[in-house]
Write an enzyme that holds these catalytic residues in place. Structure first.
Site, PDB file in Angstrom:
ATOM      1  CD  GLU A 142     -51.609  10.100  22.502  1.00  0.00           C
ATOM      2  OE1 GLU A 142     -52.916  10.265  22.463  1.00  0.00           O
ATOM      3  OE2 GLU A 142     -50.812  10.360  21.797  1.00  0.00           O
ATOM      4  NE  ARG A 150     -63.829  15.751  27.370  1.00  0.00           N
ATOM      5  CZ  ARG A 150     -62.527  15.398  27.319  1.00  0.00           C
ATOM      6  NH1 ARG A 150     -62.461  14.357  26.722  1.00  0.00           N
ATOM      7  NH2 ARG A 150     -61.621  15.983  27.596  1.00  0.00           N
ATOM      8  CE  LYS A 205     -53.743  13.864  27.068  1.00  0.00           C
ATOM      9  NZ  LYS A 205     -53.363  12.568  27.003  1.00  0.00           N
TER      10      LYS A 205
HETATM   11  P1  ATP Z   1     -57.105  15.383  25.988  1.00  0.00           P
HETATM   12  O1  ATP Z   1     -58.293  15.587  25.248  1.00  0.00           O
HETATM   13  O2  ATP Z   1     -57.092  16.023  27.127  1.00  0.00           O
HETATM   14  O3  ATP Z   1     -56.041  14.776  25.174  1.00  0.00           O
HETATM   15  P2  ATP Z   1     -57.508  12.472  25.834  1.00  0.00           P
HETATM   16  O4  ATP Z   1     -58.967  11.821  26.222  1.00  0.00           O
HETATM   17  O5  ATP Z   1     -56.734  12.375  24.634  1.00  0.00           O
HETATM   18  O6  ATP Z   1     -57.788  13.806  26.380  1.00  0.00           O
HETATM   19  P3  ATP Z   1     -56.173  10.285  27.118  1.00  0.00           P
HETATM   20  O7  ATP Z   1     -54.795  10.559  27.748  1.00  0.00           O
HETATM   21  O8  ATP Z   1     -56.224   9.761  25.986  1.00  0.00           O
HETATM   22  O9  ATP Z   1     -56.483  11.882  26.977  1.00  0.00           O
HETATM   23  O10 ATP Z   1     -57.202  10.197  28.334  1.00  0.00           O
HETATM   24  C1  ATP Z   1     -56.996   8.906  29.156  1.00  0.00           C
HETATM   25  C2  ATP Z   1     -58.072   8.526  29.683  1.00  0.00           C
HETATM   26  O11 ATP Z   1     -58.667   9.608  30.712  1.00  0.00           O
HETATM   27  C3  ATP Z   1     -59.174   8.184  28.614  1.00  0.00           C
HETATM   28  O12 ATP Z   1     -59.769   7.034  29.011  1.00  0.00           O
HETATM   29  C4  ATP Z   1     -60.164   9.235  28.396  1.00  0.00           C
HETATM   30  O13 ATP Z   1     -61.405   8.929  28.263  1.00  0.00           O
HETATM   31  C5  ATP Z   1     -60.012   9.808  29.802  1.00  0.00           C
HETATM   32  N1  ATP Z   1     -60.583  11.123  30.209  1.00  0.00           N
HETATM   33  C6  ATP Z   1     -59.760  12.412  29.410  1.00  0.00           C
HETATM   34  N2  ATP Z   1     -60.194  13.413  29.692  1.00  0.00           N
HETATM   35  C7  ATP Z   1     -61.542  13.121  30.564  1.00  0.00           C
HETATM   36  C8  ATP Z   1     -62.433  13.907  31.114  1.00  0.00           C
HETATM   37  N3  ATP Z   1     -62.416  15.210  30.901  1.00  0.00           N
HETATM   38  N4  ATP Z   1     -63.235  13.264  31.763  1.00  0.00           N
HETATM   39  C9  ATP Z   1     -63.285  12.001  32.219  1.00  0.00           C
HETATM   40  N5  ATP Z   1     -62.460  11.262  31.588  1.00  0.00           N
HETATM   41  C10 ATP Z   1     -61.363  11.806  30.786  1.00  0.00           C
HETATM   42 MG    MG Z   2     -57.261  10.054  24.149  1.00  0.00          MG
END
Ligand code: ATP
Ligand code: MG
Length: 557
Positions: free
Chosen positions: A35, A261, A271
């Site tokens: 995102e 994760r 983020k």
């Molecule tokens: P955040 O909590 O930092 O906002 P998010 O999962 O909402 O993280 P996205 O931009 O949606 O952020 O993540 C993109 C991809 O990266 C998704 O498929 C998510 O599952 C993966 N991802 C995010 N954080 C991790 C992590 N700590 N370990 C592995 N994969 C991750």
């Molecule tokens: Mg997400």
């Protein structure tokens, strides 16, 4: 397939291999779906490594898809940063960058399809009422009073939602699944909200936006994604993912797979919280070298290889755990030790005058660029009567543990002479400002003839010819191994000593040729790289990427 095949496969790789071997999937296609509401961090690096890595390993393709269903928090700046970070990590997506917003029209048509099939309805409950109707883990929910609206009325209202006739938040479109489901995600989830927000891709074209759950799987189907890999928190969303795929005329049948994760101690991977550090200026932007963002790690001098190696070492499982940040640091050292030219740089200079060395004499000392890689050649540095050593490498008196320079004792200057200290000169406050010492003749490359061996080896730089520079030493950004666990405020554990700036450092002359791509091992100090933000030709600024494990004294001359 690459040489990687000799390593044991992780559980997702095994699944992919089975699907390929059985012919269930002729070719795989994965995607990385960030995102664009912030910069990528080490957790995303793991997802990138996994998704792009799967495609590479099994001869498939990987898409980059901006998951842009939430315009208020998103921005084109983040889109650009994400693309740059993925490429810097060494990956290239297949074709154009995709956006969930590319599918808004199709998603709208499919929502109409659900309404026509009697599987979706416009709901007038407000957020508060919806919460009450939803129930909780122990209590079933209740049907919305609007669930029985006629198809005609739903079609009319949904069209008018799109046309902008209703206020933000006043109505939603929900799918009819089961308000009594033990899985709360299946209790008639909302798939469209009214929100007047300008979107970075679609501008003001839309005032209704699809939910992540509704957009995601359909985007996968439209792009022909075979293995939709995400993190474990989406496991409970999988039945909903499958529900949409089974109830819509989608062109393909993607499947979702979840892994745990990546969590790293002393590190934050949210983020929202990283954005707070930036917005409140606790750090110097998203790419502050202490940040666990990909851009921060890049500026810090970490290498793509080290980050990818770390992701591999951390493994792919379904077990929630916390990885020690020491593992990341290990991966960085491993790579940098291998590739970094050596140099000497005195961080806290103390002048040494060699009283028996002729004033006008200059000798050229030679040293290998890399002790294990002869092919990297040699480097030269001028030696003269005045040199700098580090303040920490001298004591007037010391016990045997201190294998550096002591009054009346000998030490070797790395790649140069053995010297013996005679006198410490102090200022009015008693601070040592200069050492007077002597070189022991004939000791370049040899031990002293009189048999009195030096106690150790220290680094030095000519006081006449050197590169004056600033050095920035970084420590962990947080003192607490779990800065945001259990409702703790992560701001409380910011390490006040996480950045130390040293000016007037003296590097060997070869460092004048350093470029932003070069990482050096400053002998006995660690690995360093020019800072892309502050370094200039007049005033080089070096970041310490990571310290050395202190094996120096054992290694000897
Ligand atoms: P955040 O909590 O930092 O906002 P998010 O999962 O909402 O993280 P996205 O931009 O949606 O952020 O993540 C993109 C991809 O990266 C998704 O498929 C998510 O599952 C993966 N991802 C995010 N954080 C991790 C992590 N700590 N370990 C592995 N994969 C991750
Ligand atoms: Mg997400």
């Amino acid at each position: 397939m690459s040489e990687e095949t000799s390593k044991p496969l992780n559980f997702i790789e095994r699944t992919v291999k089975e699907d390929l071997d059985s012919g269930k999937t002729p070719a795989i296609r994965t995607r990385f779906p960030p995102e664009p509401n912030g910069y990528l961090h080490i957790g995303h690096a793991k997802s990138i490594w996994l998704n792009f890595g799967l495609a590479q390993k099994f001869g498939g393709k990987c898409n980059l898809r901006m998951d842009d269903t939430n315009p208020e928090k998103e921005d084109e700046e983040y889109v650009e940063a994400i693309k740059a970070d993925v490429q810097w990590l060494g990956y290239q997506w297949d074709g154009e960058v995709h956006y969930a917003s590319d599918y808004f029209e199709q998603l709208y048509d499919w929502a109409v399809h659900l309404i026509e099939a009697g599987k979706a309805f416009v709901c007038d409950l407000n957020a508060e009422e919806m919460r009450t109707y939803r129930g909780n883990l122990t209590e079933a929910g209740k049907d919305s009073p609007f669930r029985t609206r006629s198809i005609e009325e739903n079609l009319d209202l949904f069209a008018r939602m799109r046309a902008g006739e209703f206020a933000d938040g006043s109505r939603t479109l929900r799918v009819k699944i089961d308000m009594a489901s033990p899985n709360i995600n299946l209790r008639d989830p909302v798939i469209y909200r009214i929100k007047r927000a300008t979107h970075h891709q679609t501008g003001d074209k839309w005032c209704i936006y699809p939910s992540y759950d509704y957009a995601h799987g359909q985007g996968d189907a439209l792009e022909g994604i075979t293995h939709s890999v995400c993190t474990l928190e989406f496991e409970v969303h999988r039945p909903l993912y499958d529900w949409f795929i089974n109830n819509l005329p989608v062109p393909a049948q993607p499947h979702q797979y979840e892994f745990s994760r990546l969590n790293v101690n002393y590190t934050i991977t949210s983020k929202r919280k990283l954005k707070q550090l930036v917005d409140e200026k606790h750090v110097d932007g998203w790419n502050d070298p202490r940040m666990p963002t990909v851009s921060g790690m890049r500026r810090r001098g970490y290498t793509p290889k080290a980050i990818n190696d770390f992701c591999e070492m951390a493994g792919v499982t379904k077990v929630e755990g916390v990885v020690d940040v020491g593992m990341l640091e290990f991966a960085i050292r491993e790579d940098l030790n291998e590739i970094s030219p050596r140099a000497m740089c005195v961080l806290r200079p103390l002048k040494v005058t060699l009283t028996n060395y002729p004033e006008d004499q200059v000798e050229t000392m030679t040293a290998p660029v890399h002790p294990q890689h002869e092919e990297m050649g040699t480097r030269e540095m001028p030696f003269c009567r005045e040199v700098f050593i580090d303040q920490d490498d001298f004591l007037e008196e010391a016990n045997k543990q201190f294998k550096r320079l002591v009054l009346g004792k000998r030490v070797r200057l790395r790649n140069s002479y053995v010297i013996e200290a005679d006198e410490a000169i102090k200022d009015a406050d008693g601070k040592i400002i200069e050492i007077r010492a002597r070189v022991i003749e004939g000791t370049v490359g040899n031990n002293p003839e009189d048999g009195v061996k030096p106690k150790g080896v220290i680094h030095w730089v000519s006081a006449r010819d050197n590169v004056d520079c600033e050095v920035r030493l970084y420590d962990r950004l947080f003192n607490d191994p779990a800065p945001d666990a259990g409702g703790k405020n992560f701001l409380d554990s910011i390490n006040p000593g996480s950045l130390e700036i040293l000016s007037g450092c003296k590097g060997e002359i070869g460092l004048a040729q350093a470029t932003l791509e070069d990482r050096y091992q400053f002998e006995r100090e660690g690995y360093f790289v020019l800072d892309s933000k502050y370094s200039t030709a007049e005033k080089p600024v070096f970041n310490r990427v990571i310290g050395l494990k202190d094996t120096w004294e054992k290694a000897g001359a």
